[in-house]
Design a protein around this motif. Structure first.
Motif, mmCIF file in Angstrom:
data_model
loop_
_atom_site.group_PDB
_atom_site.id
_atom_site.type_symbol
_atom_site.label_atom_id
_atom_site.label_comp_id
_atom_site.label_asym_id
_atom_site.label_seq_id
_atom_site.Cartn_x
_atom_site.Cartn_y
_atom_site.Cartn_z
ATOM 1 N N ASP A 92 0.841 -1.198 0.000
ATOM 2 C CA ASP A 92 0.000 0.000 0.000
ATOM 3 C C ASP A 92 0.873 1.245 0.000
ATOM 4 O O ASP A 92 0.483 2.280 -0.531
ATOM 5 N N GLU A 93 2.053 1.119 0.601
ATOM 6 C CA GLU A 93 2.936 2.273 0.756
ATOM 7 C C GLU A 93 3.548 2.701 -0.574
ATOM 8 O O GLU A 93 4.097 1.884 -1.321
ATOM 9 N N MET A 94 3.431 3.994 -0.840
ATOM 10 C CA MET A 94 4.062 4.600 -2.016
ATOM 11 C C MET A 94 5.228 5.462 -1.525
ATOM 12 O O MET A 94 5.143 6.069 -0.463
ATOM 13 N N VAL A 95 6.299 5.489 -2.305
ATOM 14 C CA VAL A 95 7.476 6.277 -1.967
ATOM 15 C C VAL A 95 7.838 7.119 -3.187
ATOM 16 O O VAL A 95 7.850 6.612 -4.312
ATOM 17 N N LYS A 96 8.129 8.399 -2.950
ATOM 18 C CA LYS A 96 8.575 9.271 -4.042
ATOM 19 C C LYS A 96 10.094 9.322 -4.052
ATOM 20 O O LYS A 96 10.716 9.454 -3.001
ATOM 21 N N ALA A 116 7.115 -1.854 -2.238
ATOM 22 C CA ALA A 116 7.375 -3.286 -2.400
ATOM 23 C C ALA A 116 6.420 -3.850 -3.449
ATOM 24 O O ALA A 116 5.259 -3.443 -3.522
ATOM 25 N N ILE A 117 6.941 -4.779 -4.250
ATOM 26 C CA ILE A 117 6.124 -5.411 -5.295
ATOM 27 C C ILE A 117 6.455 -6.899 -5.373
ATOM 28 O O ILE A 117 7.496 -7.346 -4.895
ATOM 29 N N GLU A 118 5.549 -7.634 -5.989
ATOM 30 C CA GLU A 118 5.797 -9.040 -6.300
ATOM 31 C C GLU A 118 5.532 -9.218 -7.790
ATOM 32 O O GLU A 118 4.524 -8.731 -8.312
ATOM 33 N N VAL A 119 6.460 -9.899 -8.455
ATOM 34 C CA VAL A 119 6.412 -10.026 -9.906
ATOM 35 C C VAL A 119 6.551 -11.490 -10.311
ATOM 36 O O VAL A 119 7.354 -12.229 -9.745
ATOM 37 N N GLU A 120 5.735 -11.902 -11.275
ATOM 38 C CA GLU A 120 5.908 -13.202 -11.926
ATOM 39 C C GLU A 120 6.480 -12.929 -13.301
ATOM 40 O O GLU A 120 6.040 -12.003 -13.996
ATOM 41 N N TYR A 121 7.464 -13.726 -13.701
ATOM 42 C CA TYR A 121 8.078 -13.562 -15.014
ATOM 43 C C TYR A 121 8.753 -14.860 -15.424
ATOM 44 O O TYR A 121 8.886 -15.790 -14.619
ATOM 45 N N THR A 122 9.185 -14.926 -16.661
ATOM 46 C CA THR A 122 9.968 -16.035 -17.150
ATOM 47 C C THR A 122 11.413 -15.562 -17.222
ATOM 48 O O THR A 122 11.667 -14.453 -17.698
ATOM 49 N N ASN A 123 12.346 -16.407 -16.755
ATOM 50 C CA ASN A 123 13.745 -15.995 -16.806
ATOM 51 C C ASN A 123 14.373 -16.347 -18.158
ATOM 52 O O ASN A 123 13.716 -16.928 -19.029
ATOM 53 N N GLN A 124 15.638 -16.011 -18.312
ATOM 54 C CA GLN A 124 16.339 -16.208 -19.582
ATOM 55 C C GLN A 124 16.398 -17.685 -19.980
ATOM 56 O O GLN A 124 16.482 -18.015 -21.156
ATOM 57 N N GLN A 131 9.009 -13.349 -7.653
ATOM 58 C CA GLN A 131 9.998 -12.696 -6.809
ATOM 59 C C GLN A 131 9.438 -11.419 -6.215
ATOM 60 O O GLN A 131 8.630 -10.729 -6.840
ATOM 61 N N GLN A 132 9.891 -11.106 -4.995
ATOM 62 C CA GLN A 132 9.524 -9.854 -4.350
ATOM 63 C C GLN A 132 10.708 -8.897 -4.430
ATOM 64 O O GLN A 132 11.865 -9.320 -4.331
ATOM 65 N N PHE A 133 10.392 -7.623 -4.607
ATOM 66 C CA PHE A 133 11.410 -6.570 -4.666
ATOM 67 C C PHE A 133 10.961 -5.413 -3.786
ATOM 68 O O PHE A 133 9.766 -5.142 -3.670
ATOM 69 N N THR A 134 11.934 -4.727 -3.196
ATOM 70 C CA THR A 134 11.625 -3.568 -2.373
ATOM 71 C C THR A 134 12.523 -2.393 -2.763
ATOM 72 O O THR A 134 13.543 -2.562 -3.444
ATOM 73 N N ASP A 135 12.114 -1.222 -2.319
ATOM 74 C CA ASP A 135 12.929 -0.011 -2.393
ATOM 75 C C ASP A 135 13.423 0.275 -3.818
ATOM 76 O O ASP A 135 12.631 0.274 -4.743
#
Length: 181
Positions: A92-96, A116-124, A131-135
């Protein structure tokens, strides 16, 4: 192929188009494009690059965070290809914070993004990933994901007062030792 990759600049219609999904990640042209994008990001001091930025309409981007002259305080990570990514969850948190773009040289904008986000993707290698990513890295992923949907960071800036020249930004981070670029 790396030599021939030219960056599409703001005004090029491909930057405003919805990129096409990739059917087969193992195809030689896709694998070559991944390698060329990784090399281009490093050569241009970028922390990410999307296929539409080199006039290729496909749902592929590279996240390659590392300290460099444009982002001196970026965390270091292995360059990662994300193919057909989907943003599946976010905080929910947004950062500028300040963003720049290889396709919009000379300008930085203060852009709100999910912390923070969570992403689904296909790798190389063609394997599904979640995967989750932050900041800062979450910011890179969201910026590059936007490119696949015809959105540039200028579209997300809340006010023109939140735009500055790259030179002024570099002066700011030199003086403040900012933790993010």
């Amino acid at each position: 192929m790396t030599q021939s990759l030219q960056l599409a600049q703001l005004g090029n219609p491909i930057l405003r188009q919805l990129a096409r999904p990739i059917d087969n990640v193992h195809e030689e042209p896709i694998q070559r494009l991944i390698q060329a994008l990784k090399a281009k990001a490093v050569a241009a001091n970028g922390v990410g690059i999307a296929a539409p930025q080199v006039s290729q309409s496909c749902r592929l981007f590279i996240v390659a965070s590392r300290p460099n002259p444009r982002y001196p305080n970026a965390p270091t990570m292995e360059p990662t290809a994300m193919i057909n990514p989907q943003l599946v969850a976010h905080s929910d948190e947004m950062v500028k914070d300040w963003e720049g773009c290889l396709s919009i040289p000379g300008i930085r904008g203060l852009v709100p993004r999910y912390q923070a986000i969570e992403v689904e993707y296909t790798n190389q290698q063609g394997k599904p990933q979640r995967q989750q990513f932050t900041d800062f890295v979450a910011r890179i992923v969201q910026h590059e994901y936007d490119h696949l949907n015809g959105i540039v960071f200028l579209d997300r800036v809340e006010s023109t007062q939140n735009l500055i020249k790259e030179q002024d930004y570099q002066q700011r981070i030199g003086n403040k030792h900012s933790s993010q670029g």
